[in-house]
Write an enzyme that holds these catalytic residues in place. Structure first.
Site, PDB file in Angstrom:
ATOM      1  N   ASN A 267      -1.022 -12.981   9.683  1.00 19.80           N
ATOM      2  CA  ASN A 267      -2.059 -12.420  10.546  1.00 19.80           C
ATOM      3  C   ASN A 267      -3.389 -13.105  10.260  1.00 19.80           C
ATOM      4  O   ASN A 267      -4.164 -12.683   9.402  1.00 19.80           O
ATOM      5  CB  ASN A 267      -2.165 -10.908  10.332  1.00 19.80           C
ATOM      6  CG  ASN A 267      -0.943 -10.205  10.875  1.00 19.80           C
ATOM      7  OD1 ASN A 267      -0.798 -10.049  12.088  1.00 19.80           O
ATOM      8  ND2 ASN A 267      -0.032  -9.836   9.987  1.00 19.80           N
ATOM      9  N   GLU A 268      -3.606 -14.164  10.991  1.00 17.85           N
ATOM     10  CA  GLU A 268      -4.799 -14.981  10.772  1.00 17.85           C
ATOM     11  C   GLU A 268      -6.035 -14.242  11.276  1.00 17.85           C
ATOM     12  O   GLU A 268      -5.911 -13.235  12.003  1.00 17.85           O
ATOM     13  CB  GLU A 268      -4.632 -16.319  11.512  1.00 17.85           C
ATOM     14  CG  GLU A 268      -3.439 -17.146  11.046  1.00 17.85           C
ATOM     15  CD  GLU A 268      -3.580 -17.690   9.621  1.00 17.85           C
ATOM     16  OE1 GLU A 268      -4.436 -17.201   8.856  1.00 17.85           O
ATOM     17  OE2 GLU A 268      -2.808 -18.607   9.267  1.00 17.85           O
ATOM     18  N   PRO A 269      -7.236 -14.715  10.893  1.00 21.35           N
ATOM     19  CA  PRO A 269      -8.467 -14.068  11.356  1.00 21.35           C
ATOM     20  C   PRO A 269      -8.426 -13.820  12.858  1.00 21.35           C
ATOM     21  O   PRO A 269      -8.007 -14.681  13.638  1.00 21.35           O
ATOM     22  CB  PRO A 269      -9.540 -15.098  10.995  1.00 21.35           C
ATOM     23  CG  PRO A 269      -8.980 -15.798   9.801  1.00 21.35           C
ATOM     24  CD  PRO A 269      -7.499 -15.846  10.003  1.00 21.35           C
TER      25      PRO A 269
END
Ligand code: F6R
Length: 628
Positions: free
Chosen positions: A159-161
């Site tokens: 879950n990237e930025p």
């Protein structure tokens, strides 16, 4: 869980363990209890699993519990967080393969109980696959314990930025930093997949318990953001603050940026003002007020929570001078000691001169990255410098390089006046070229290809070391077996590694050793080599040289040392920096972090300057390595 006032800044309970092994043991014990309790109730235990280097010590402990204490996983169901999109389950870097090798093949979990998102979906299958994954988790009553690591972007799972608090399992684009961090696994950033399937933040937060593990200094700043910062989509791990039973299990390295560790005087708890802690507070205060050390006054101390320090060690004028002098004494242009000079306040002793200096580089490029300028100085000042690359680094070399060299060799061989003389070379080149083709872009390197890549890197290191004035017979290659027999994130050292290091030390009987890796992730190449050298030194402790040898730690790609942590600061002139940069340019495959080294050296100089010390072009920094 009761929390001490020192932890007041922490919004998620955080346990600092002495090392990853201790944390892994504690967590594995909890897993054992969950499995036992659930099984007694006639239910399967549902575990959420992570990949990467972080959980490796934990998986090794689970395997030990299974093999030595009979812990059974027959009634355990697992769900992995994520998988690279585009990789089949048998790809060497797929998470399916990772899980098989790191744990599932060594315990008695039924295959049917293992769930890992698929990496080989067609685009039109992604949505239903992800929805089914969510439903399957729910149908089993949810995840009892979710294991997490954290990426430098703050991701949990992938879950990237930008991932929202309620996001669910889906396909995601990997952040550039994440792809850089995976570059060595894939022999170059260009080979790292761009997409992944990951559980969402919302999926993860539905687990009943969460434990996020993090090791090494490279994780320290993102851990502090997640634990103490605002809850934000910019750092998805910060959403653990929104869970009733989430904890961080970290080691000393990863704890370095937490307020209770970094700025303990701000927590309102009594601080023991050791020399290091005093220096830390003074440097911090100077940076905060943007003033040189010698211009700090009582008001600054009071405004920054340091009145305590002032009353213990003041008045400010004298305290300022004392710390200024300490910092001043870290600076030396004579890293091997200045012969025939009073060395009372110098970082290194004057005698013996010249010294036998052993520079240990975990991978070929590390020492040049961390201390290229200092190597240059040591040589110039007449010391006997030997640079030893502890591992061959062959896993870093991209296929394109191997292809270029094999092709060149092939051409040379076919152009030879008497082709018969080149029989062996022709065969080698042909084998290399055909093996490269056979394994394809992502296949594992054969022993011959690893050998060729090793030779390529040896050439690059020699070339780089020549640029610093080091002759071939002073550049050595240890090729430690743990590296030759392993892969990134899954290395395992053995007695053979220790034996060969011990032999090196006994043979060279150094007066000075330079090494890196004390603050690194313990499963990284520099983390492993650091521990091995530590053990080898211990094994040599009866020898005279071992007791008398001074030990210095340089920083490679880990976080730069802060001024209060520096024991020796070696200034570099603009010309020396040019030389170092020139040496670095000889390496074909430096990571982006490694390429930043000269800028970090320049930052060090700026920091010293702003503290009121002399203004240099650049500084390489070292810490005294205190024997345990
Ligand atoms: C892995 C995962 C990632 C990793 C993170 C840290 O399944 O979901 O969030 O936990 O990228 O990776 P390592 O442990 O290799 O530093």
């Amino acid at each position: 869980m009761s929390r001490s006032p020192a932890e007041a800044f922490e919004k998620v309970p955080t346990v600092i363990f002495p090392d990853s092994a201790a944390a892994a043991k504690a967590l594995a014990q909890e897993v054992k209890e969950i499995i036992t309790t659930k099984n007694k109730a006639g239910q399967p235990a549902v575990l959420g699993m992570a990949t990467g280097s972080t959980p490796v010590p934990f998986y090794r402990e689970l395997i030990r519990l299974h093999k030595e204490e009979g812990l059974s996983f027959k009634n355990v169901v697992t769900f992995n967080l994520d998988e690279y999109f585009g990789l089949s389950a048998d790809h060497p870097e797929s998470y399916a393969r990772f899980m098989a090798e790191q744990i599932f093949d060594h315990i008695d979990i039924p295959k049917a109980n293992i769930n890992i998102p698929s990496g080989t979906l067609r685009s039109d299958q992604v949505f239903s696959h992800c929805r089914d994954y969510e439903q399957k988790i729910d149908s089993l009553g949810g995840i009892d314990l979710q294991i997490l690591g954290i990426g430098r972007t703050g991701h949990i799972g992938f879950n990237e930025p930008g991932s929202s608090r309620d996001s669910l399992t889906r396909r995601i684009t990997l952040d550039r930093v994440t792809r850089q961090d995976a570059a060595s696994d894939f022999r170059g950033e260009q080979n790292v997949p761009h997409f992944a399937i990951t559980m969402g933040v919302g999926t993860i937060l539905r687990a009943k318990k969460l434990v996020l593990m993090a090791w090494g200094e490279n994780k320290a700043s993102v851990v502090a953001k997640a634990v103490e910062g605002p809850m934000t989509e910019a750092v998805s791990a910060s959403f653990l603050q929104d869970h009733a039973d989430a904890r961080f299990f970290i080691d000393n390295g990863a704890s370095r940026e937490l307020t209770r560790v970094k700025l303990p005087w701000l927590t309102g708890t009594p601080v023991s003002w050791t020399p290091r802690e005093t220096r830390r507070a003074m440097v911090w205060q100077a940076f905060q007020t943007k003033r040189p050390i010698l211009k700090l006054i009582d008001e600054h101390y009071n405004e920054h929570g340091l009145s305590d320090l002032l009353s213990e060690q003041g008045p400010s004028y004298q305290l300022n001078i004392r710390i200024f002098n300490q910092l001043q004494h870290t600076i030396t242009g004579w890293p091997g000691g200045k012969p025939d000079e009073d060395d009372t306040y110098r970082p290194e002793r004057a005698r013996p001169y010249p010294k036998r200096c052993l520079i240990l580089s975990p991978e070929p490029q590390d020492a040049i990255v961390g201390m290229g300028g200092t190597i240059d100085r040591l040589i110039e000042q007449g010391h006997e410098v030997r640079l030893i690359s502890l591992t061959s680094g062959n896993l870093r070399v991209p296929d394109s390089e191997a292809d270029k060299f094999a092709e060149t060799l092939h051409q040379l061989a076919s152009n030879a006046a008497q082709p018969g003389d080149w029989k062996a070379q022709t065969a080698y080149a042909k084998d290399a070229l055909s093996q490269l083709e056979a394994k394809g872009e992502f296949g594992e390197d054969t022993p011959l290809l690893r050998d060729l890549k090793k030779l390529i890197l040896r050439g690059e290191l020699r070339d780089a070391a020549h640029a610093l004035g080091l002759a071939n017979d002073h550049i050595l290659f240890a090729d430690l077996p743990f590296y030759e027999n392993g892969r990134y994130r899954r290395f395992k050292s053995t007695q053979a590694d220790l034996d060969s290091l011990k032999k090196i030390l006994e043979e060279h009987k150094p007066h000075q050793i330079y090494l890196t890796g004390d603050a690194a992730d313990p499963s990284s190449v520099s983390g492993i080599t650091f521990r091995l050298v530590q053990a080898a030194l211990k094994a040599c402790s009866h020898e005279e040289f071992a007791g008398a040898c001074s030990l210095w730690l340089y920083r490679g790609k880990e976080r730069a040392l802060e001024p209060h942590e520096i024991d020796m600061a070696v200034p570099l002139s603009p010309l020396q920096m040019e030389k170092k940069e020139n040496a670095l340019n000889r390496f074909g495959a430096l990571s982006s972090l490694e390429k930043e080294a000269p800028e970090i050296n320049r930052d060090n100089a700026r920091h010293y300057d702003s503290l009121g010390l002399a203004e240099y072009e650049a500084i390489e920094t070292f810490q005294r390595w205190r024997r345990s």
